[in-house]
Design a protein around this motif. Structure first.
Motif, PDB file in Angstrom:
ATOM      1  N   LYS A  69       0.912  -1.048   0.004  1.00  0.00           N
ATOM      2  CA  LYS A  69       0.088   0.123   0.096  1.00  0.00           C
ATOM      3  C   LYS A  69       1.012   1.000  -0.341  1.00  0.00           C
ATOM      4  CE  LYS A  69      -4.230  -1.252   2.194  1.00  0.00           C
ATOM      5  NZ  LYS A  69      -5.395  -0.926   1.585  1.00  0.00           N
ATOM      6  N   GLU A  70       0.197   2.400  -0.561  1.00  0.00           N
ATOM      7  CA  GLU A  70       0.937   3.768  -0.707  1.00  0.00           C
ATOM      8  C   GLU A  70       1.584   3.703   0.954  1.00  0.00           C
ATOM      9  OE1 GLU A  70       1.671   5.456  -2.571  1.00  0.00           O
ATOM     10  OE2 GLU A  70       0.927   4.593  -4.743  1.00  0.00           O
ATOM     11  N   THR A  71       2.172   4.202   1.020  1.00  0.00           N
ATOM     12  CA  THR A  71       3.246   5.571   2.621  1.00  0.00           C
ATOM     13  C   THR A  71       2.845   6.297   3.281  1.00  0.00           C
ATOM     14  OG1 THR A  71       4.611   6.257   1.931  1.00  0.00           O
ATOM     15  CG2 THR A  71       5.367   4.405   1.500  1.00  0.00           C
ATOM     16  N   ASN A  72       1.986   6.746   2.300  1.00  0.00           N
ATOM     17  CA  ASN A  72       1.205   8.091   2.944  1.00  0.00           C
ATOM     18  C   ASN A  72       0.247   8.785   2.079  1.00  0.00           C
ATOM     19  OD1 ASN A  72       0.989  11.435   3.595  1.00  0.00           O
ATOM     20  ND2 ASN A  72       2.638  11.093   5.477  1.00  0.00           N
ATOM     21  N   PHE A  73      -0.858   8.741   3.459  1.00  0.00           N
ATOM     22  CA  PHE A  73      -2.062   9.027   2.985  1.00  0.00           C
ATOM     23  C   PHE A  73      -2.505  10.445   2.141  1.00  0.00           C
ATOM     24  CE2 PHE A  73      -6.130  11.032   2.822  1.00  0.00           C
ATOM     25  CZ  PHE A  73      -7.143  10.246   1.721  1.00  0.00           C
TER      26      PHE A  73
END
Length: 135
Positions: free
Chosen positions: A51-55
């Motif tokens: 998943k992407e590390t940072n929203f």
């Protein structure tokens, strides 16, 4: 070492990857090139999720002008989750295909060769060969 064959099927924003007609992975794309999520399956069961590390970065990446900045300068694109717990991360910049990742204390690297052939190493020891084909 025998070469594995992995086939890719594209449909809208979801890519599916098969080995011997068994689903082994999916990836969901945005803007046609950036990946939001990658899921790896083992025995048809979800095993690892990237998943992407940072929203906040994920949100800004969807704004075309800002996305270029983040793609060039931000490292660690994804975290790797197993059973909801973080087990690793990727080490590549956004504009580079994922090739380096750490799981637990092991470093994996994916190398591209001629004719859609690839190899995978674990701690600099080759552990797999595979060939990419259309499904």
């Amino acid at each position: 070492m025998a070469t594995l064959t992995i086939c890719r099927e594209d449909s809208n924003d979801l890519r599916k990857f098969y080995q011997n007609d068994i689903l082994v992975g999916t990836s969901r794309n945005t803007h046609g090139f950036a990946m939001d999520e990658i899921v790896i399956y083992q025995n048809t069961t979800q095993k690892i999720v990237l998943k992407e590390t940072n929203f906040f970065i994920w949100f800004l990446r969807h704004i075309p002008i800002l996305s270029i900045f983040f793609m060039l300068f931000i490292n660690s694109r994804f975290i790797l989750l197993e059973g909801g717990k973080t087990i690793g991360y990727t080490k590549d910049k956004w504009f580079v295909p994922i090739r380096n990742f750490v799981i637990h204390k092991d470093t994996y690297k994916l190398y591209a060769h001629k004719n859609d052939n690839f190899s995978l190493t674990k701690n600099n020891i080759q552990i797999a060969l595979y060939k990419k084909e259309s499904y």
